[in-house]
Structure formats: C-alpha cells, structure tokens
Design a protein around this motif. Structure first.
Motif, PDB file in Angstrom:
ATOM      1  N   THR A 139     -18.606 -24.357  74.675  1.00 40.51           N
ATOM      2  CA  THR A 139     -19.356 -23.137  74.393  1.00 40.51           C
ATOM      3  C   THR A 139     -19.553 -23.118  72.889  1.00 40.51           C
ATOM      4  N   ARG A 193     -11.064 -25.077  78.494  1.00 35.88           N
ATOM      5  CA  ARG A 193     -12.418 -24.949  77.926  1.00 35.88           C
ATOM      6  C   ARG A 193     -12.339 -24.939  76.404  1.00 35.88           C
ATOM      7  N   GLY A 247     -16.525 -11.099  81.512  1.00 33.11           N
ATOM      8  CA  GLY A 247     -15.764 -12.337  81.664  1.00 33.11           C
ATOM      9  C   GLY A 247     -16.586 -13.585  81.437  1.00 33.11           C
ATOM     10  N   ARG A 248     -17.791 -13.423  80.911  1.00 38.78           N
ATOM     11  CA  ARG A 248     -18.674 -14.574  80.693  1.00 38.78           C
ATOM     12  C   ARG A 248     -19.160 -14.569  79.240  1.00 38.78           C
ATOM     13  N   LEU A 249     -18.924 -15.671  78.576  1.00 38.53           N
ATOM     14  CA  LEU A 249     -19.346 -15.799  77.188  1.00 38.53           C
ATOM     15  C   LEU A 249     -20.208 -17.043  77.056  1.00 38.53           C
ATOM     16  N   LEU A 261     -17.555  -9.751  76.977  1.00 39.95           N
ATOM     17  CA  LEU A 261     -16.149  -9.953  77.290  1.00 39.95           C
ATOM     18  C   LEU A 261     -15.748  -9.202  78.550  1.00 39.95           C
ATOM     19  N   SER A 262     -16.321  -8.023  78.733  1.00 40.54           N
ATOM     20  CA  SER A 262     -16.005  -7.242  79.937  1.00 40.54           C
ATOM     21  C   SER A 262     -16.472  -7.958  81.198  1.00 40.54           C
ATOM     22  N   GLN A 319      -9.617 -14.338  72.948  1.00 40.52           N
ATOM     23  CA  GLN A 319      -9.828 -13.331  73.984  1.00 40.52           C
ATOM     24  C   GLN A 319     -10.080 -13.978  75.349  1.00 40.52           C
ATOM     25  N   ILE A 320     -10.797 -15.087  75.370  1.00 44.03           N
ATOM     26  CA  ILE A 320     -11.132 -15.717  76.649  1.00 44.03           C
ATOM     27  C   ILE A 320     -10.273 -16.951  76.916  1.00 44.03           C
ATOM     28  N   ASP A 321      -9.270 -17.171  76.046  1.00 40.98           N
ATOM     29  CA  ASP A 321      -8.302 -18.264  76.219  1.00 40.98           C
ATOM     30  C   ASP A 321      -8.982 -19.630  76.224  1.00 40.98           C
ATOM     31  N   PHE A 322      -9.874 -19.837  75.244  1.00 44.51           N
ATOM     32  CA  PHE A 322     -10.502 -21.139  75.037  1.00 44.51           C
ATOM     33  C   PHE A 322      -9.798 -21.832  73.870  1.00 44.51           C
ATOM     34  N   LEU A 349     -12.822 -14.404  69.543  1.00 45.32           N
ATOM     35  CA  LEU A 349     -13.446 -14.544  70.859  1.00 45.32           C
ATOM     36  C   LEU A 349     -12.764 -15.654  71.658  1.00 45.32           C
TER      37      LEU A 349
END
Length: 438
Positions: free
Chosen positions: A138, A109, A50-52, A47-48, A75-78, A72
């Motif tokens: 993802t 996404r 910015g890639r999952l 997460l830090s 957190q990444i706005d998917f 998750l």
C-alpha cells in the motif's frame, strides 16, 4: 525562567531533536489536519471501514505527512517501510518490493512510505504500479509539489490525493505549549515575541520547533526576549517559496487575479510577498506588462505604457529603489478600468486563421507592381479612403470565402467607451453603403 536552561535531560534525549521528541504516538495527538483526522474526516472514515488504499499526501513541509503515514501503518497493523526519492534508486526499490512480497507470503502487509515522491522520474514512478495493483504494497507518497504536474497519471489514478494544510496560528500555539510542557517551563519570551515566533514558523510545525531550539541555544539565562531581540537571535526564516515550483505559480496567479479583481491592497500584498521571497523583479515587470494588455487593454491605453516605463525604471534604478516603480504600476493596474476585449478578439482571430487555411484577400486591396498583375485584376477598383467624404470607403477587406467577421467588441468602460462609439459609427457607415449599393 532559569529552570528551562537548568534542565538536565538524559544524553539520549539531548541528542534527539525536539521535533522527534514530540512526534505524536497516536493519530489523536496529531495537531492540525482536522479535515482529514477529525470526526468525519477522510482518513477517519477510511480507518473505520477497515480499508486503506494508496494515498498521495500533498502539502507544505512540517504539516505532519510523515507522522500520519507512520501512524496509519500502526493503526492497521502494517509493516512500515520508509524511503526517500532523493536517495533511492531502482535497485533499492526492487529490494523493497521483494521484501514486501516475502512479507505478504508470511501474512504481513507492507505500507511503503515514499517521501518526496515527485523526485522519482516517470519510469521509476511506473515501477510502483504492478506492486500497487497486486496488493504487494500500500503506497503512501508525500510531496510538497502539485501532484497534477509532478506525478504520472497512471499513479494518480490508483491513489487518492489528500491535501495537507499549513498549520494555523492556533495549531502552532498548541504545538508550542506541548514543547514547553516537555521542557518544563515557558520560553523566555514576551507576549509579542511569542506571537512573532509563531508567525516566523510560517505554518510549519517542524520549523517552529527548530526556532524553539534556536531560542534555547542562543538566549541567556534569565533573559526575556522581546520581538526585536527574538529576530536577532533566530535571524529570519525564509518564506516557503520555490521560484520554479508550486509556490511561485500560486503567488503569481494570486497577484494576477487581484489586479484583475481591482483590489490594489491585496495586489500589493502578493507583490511584496514575491519580492520578499526573492522573486526576480523583472519577472514581475514582464507579468505586469502582460496584465496591462490582457486585462485592461484599450479601456486604458496608458496602462501598457506605464507598465513598460516601470520596467525601464527598474532597469535604470536597480534594487531597492526600482521596486517602487513596479509597485506604482501594481496599484495603477488594479484601479484601471478593465477590458479583455482585445485579448478575446485576438484569440478569436487566431483561432479562425488556424482553422480556415489561406484564403486569398480581396483582389481590390492587393498591390499590382507589374502589368501582368494589374491585368489579372490586382488592385482594380480600390478606393483610397482619404478621398471619401468621411475618410471611410466601406470596402470589404475579408476574404470572400470567409465573409465579414466580428472579433473586437469593446466594453462600456474607460476609454473603450469612446472606441465603442467609433466602432458603431463605422458600422453605420458600412451599413449605409451596403444599402445604397442594393
């Protein structure tokens, strides 16, 4: 304690299971899995950055896999889409993929969470590959089964497997505290009963909250339950164990290795766990017979006899009396001297037999039932060992093409110590014969 039973939550809250009411709102609220979510944990680092990427979450039930996947996505706005492999087929998957493609064109996404992903067959698993590779989704799959055995290699190669661990007693205690805070009072349990409740959950947070609901539904107002009363109220939760899946193989592996490691106490523990979970005692009996040959062998020739006798005793007595015979053998095998010399020798002999074709044994040890065969030299020059001074002729029995081989090398433990003396004795006689012939 009466406040706990007098609470009057809204009808909406009352209809919601406790596990749903306590579902964490942020990753910081998740209990357990510090190796993934703690400072420096795998997911925190992802997460830090910015890639999952796509993930496979592997672990027992009730450890937070679904919750973490949902958080998750937040957190990444998917966009979060959840399906279950138990209820979904190819048609639904196609709809999910089409919607994800449309969302992607709109700049959104999709995180697709697939619960029980191991339930999909190989072809269904392969259908995820194109949409994973082109970034349409993802994928986060959750499974209680070992991904190495249940998921396609292609799917695994495109995902990172993260192991979720059972909640420990400290984690479960935190979850229980959180539940009591929501309810507004402590559960009506003695300290011993409280510890028993945590143990009954067996590392499963969802199961713990279910047990809490059972206590609330069954206990009387102003009643404080001790450990025995608690067991009566909640009955008993079956251990996590599927005789055809990972738990089965984990425990039989543990039993085998503790016997091999000469630890009778640990061996009895795993033996008892498997019986308690409903394992077929005859399966255990068969494995004990195998251990007697594989790990003890001729270091204690009685081990195999006792293992077979224990199986026969169980078949005669049945359950529960017959289990004691098996337990006796568990202890005996654990304490017996160990040798895998026969096991190793057998594997080496099999390997040579498979790799060398069909060379003819020496003519000297072949029978000659006909005149023709006798004329061809079958059996010619054979020495009857009992007619020799040491009842040992020292003849060569391996095919001439192979030459003499060495497979069995007894160890200096148990009865094999005596067998080693015999092996060395015959080697000396054989060497003396060769020297005399030279």
């Amino acid at each position: 304690m009466s406040d706990l039973f007098a609470a009057d939550p809204s009808e909406t809250d009352r209809a919601r299971p406790l596990a749903d009411q306590l579902r964490p709102k942020t990753l910081d609220e998740v209990i357990g899995q510090t190796h993934l979510l703690g400072e420096g944990g795998t997911l925190r680092r992802m997460l830090s950055s910015g890639r999952l990427g796509s993930l496979i979450l592997w672990g027992p039930p009730g450890t937070g896999k679904t919750t973490v996947a949902r958080l998750l996505a937040d957190q990444i706005d998917f966009s979060f889409v959840q399906i279950s492999a138990i209820f979904s087929g190819v048609a639904e998957l196609k709809k999910v993929f089409e919607k994800a493609r449309f969302e992607r064109l709109s700049g959104h996404r999709t995180l697709l969470f697939v619960d029980e992903i191991h339930r999909f067959n190989r072809a269904q698993q392969d259908s995820f590959l194109p949409v994973m590779e082109d970034g349409t989704v993802t994928l986060i799959g959750a499974t209680t089964e070992n991904p190495s055995f249940e998921l396609n290699a292609a799917l695994l190669s495109r995902s990172q497997v993260l192991r979720f661990e059972s909640l420990n007693l400290e984690d479960l205690a935190k979850l229980l505290d959180r539940a009591e805070t929501l309810l507004g009072d402590k559960l009506p349990l003695t300290d011993e009963a409280r510890s028993t409740l945590l143990t009954l959950a067996d590392g499963d947070g969802r199961a713990l909250l279910g047990l809490v609901e059972e206590v609330l539904a069954s206990a009387s107002p102003d009643e404080v339950l001790d450990a025995n009363s608690l067991l009566t109220v909640v009955q008993r939760r079956a251990p996590i164990y599927d005789k055809a899946q990972d738990g089965h193989y984990n425990l039989i592996s543990a039993l085998h290795k503790t016997i091999r490691g000469s630890d009778p106490d640990a061996a009895l523990y795993y033996f008892a766990r498997m019986l308690d979970a409903g394992e077929d005692p005859l399966f255990l009996a068969r494995r004990l017979i195998r251990m007697a040959s594989e790990d003890i062998g001729l270091a204690d020739p009685q081990a195999l006899n006792l293992a077979v006798a224990a199986r026969d005793a169980y078949q005669m007595l049945g359950s529960p009396e017959g289990e004691l015979s098996l337990a006796q053998v568990v202890v005996y095998l654990a304490l017996a001297p160990k040798s895998n010399a026969v096991y190793t020798a057998y594997k080496a002999a099999v390997s040579l037999a498979k790799s060398t074709g069909s060379p003819m044994p020496p003519m000297v040890i072949l029978n000659a039932p006909t005149k023709l065969m006798k004329g061809e030299g079958y059996g010619g020059g054979y020495i009857y060992d009992h007619d020799t001074p040491d009842a040992f002729s020292g003849q060569e029995y391996f095919p001439e093409k192979l030459g003499r081989q060495k497979f069995y090398q007894p160890v200096e433990r148990g009865f094999e110590r005596d067998l080693k003396k015999r092996v060395d004795y015959f080697e000396r006689l054989r060497a003396a014969k060769r020297e005399a012939e030279d």
